[in-house]
Design an enzyme around this catalytic site. Structure first.
Site, PDB file in Angstrom:
ATOM      1  N   CYS A  35      23.721 -43.542  46.187  1.00  0.00           N
ATOM      2  CA  CYS A  35      24.329 -42.941  46.911  1.00  0.00           C
ATOM      3  C   CYS A  35      25.933 -42.791  46.311  1.00  0.00           C
ATOM      4  CB  CYS A  35      24.628 -43.145  48.760  1.00  0.00           C
ATOM      5  SG  CYS A  35      25.371 -44.998  48.987  1.00  0.00           S
ATOM      6  N   CYS A 104      23.434 -49.555  54.350  1.00  0.00           N
ATOM      7  CA  CYS A 104      24.962 -50.209  54.021  1.00  0.00           C
ATOM      8  C   CYS A 104      25.256 -50.902  54.757  1.00  0.00           C
ATOM      9  CB  CYS A 104      25.549 -48.862  54.782  1.00  0.00           C
ATOM     10  SG  CYS A 104      24.716 -46.892  55.193  1.00  0.00           S
TER      11      CYS A 104
HETATM   12 FE1  FES Z   1      25.616 -46.086  50.891  1.00  0.00          FE
HETATM   13 FE2  FES Z   1      25.562 -45.894  53.497  1.00  0.00          FE
HETATM   14  S1  FES Z   1      25.133 -44.252  52.172  1.00  0.00           S
HETATM   15  S2  FES Z   1      26.539 -47.081  51.338  1.00  0.00           S
END
Ligand code: FES
Length: 134
Positions: A35, A104
């Site tokens: 991400c 996360c």
């Molecule tokens: Fe990557 Fe939350 S989407 S840390």
């Protein structure tokens, strides 16, 4: 049903312990390649107690809420306790995260572990100062 718990929303909107500790003696930075989110933790440790902790998170709302909650969970605690902090404990303290947002909270666990490792390294270095091991 709401996707995020009240606690997640609260810590996302009013994150605790945001910022930098100038004289931190443990700093950890981790990222998630998928991400692209990045988390940095600063620890001020005295007598093996976490006197202060601050974070900077460049990431999603769950990452911000997780880092905020994680700092609250280890503040004032002995280093040994902080070492045992898991992402599960962080997610539970937030009253849960959606499955696809669990990574996360992993970032928060990793950032704290990495800052604690940095602290241990610095401690070993200063203990070894003056020896041939420099
Ligand atoms: Fe990557 Fe939350 S989407 S840390």
């Amino acid at each position: 049903m709401a996707l995020y718990s009240e606690k997640v929303m609260d810590h996302f909107r009013n994150p605790r312990n945001v910022g930098v500790i100038e004289d931190a003696n443990g700093i950890g930075e981790v990222g998630n390649a998928k991400c692209g989110d990045i988390m940095k933790m600063y620890l001020k440790i005295e007598d093996d107690i976490i006197r202060d902790v601050k974070f900077e998170t460049f990431g999603c709302g769950s990452a911000i809420a997780s880092s905020s909650m994680a700092t609250e969970l280890i503040k004032g605690k002995p280093v040994a306790d902080a070492m045992k902090l898991t992402n599960k404990a962080v997610a539970e303290a937030l009253d849960g995260l959606p499955d696809y947002k669990m990574h996360c909270s992993v970032l928060a666990e990793e950032a704290i572990q990495s800052a604690l490792e940095d602290y241990e390294k610095r401690k070993a270095r200063s203990a070894g100062a003056g020896s041939s091991n420099s």
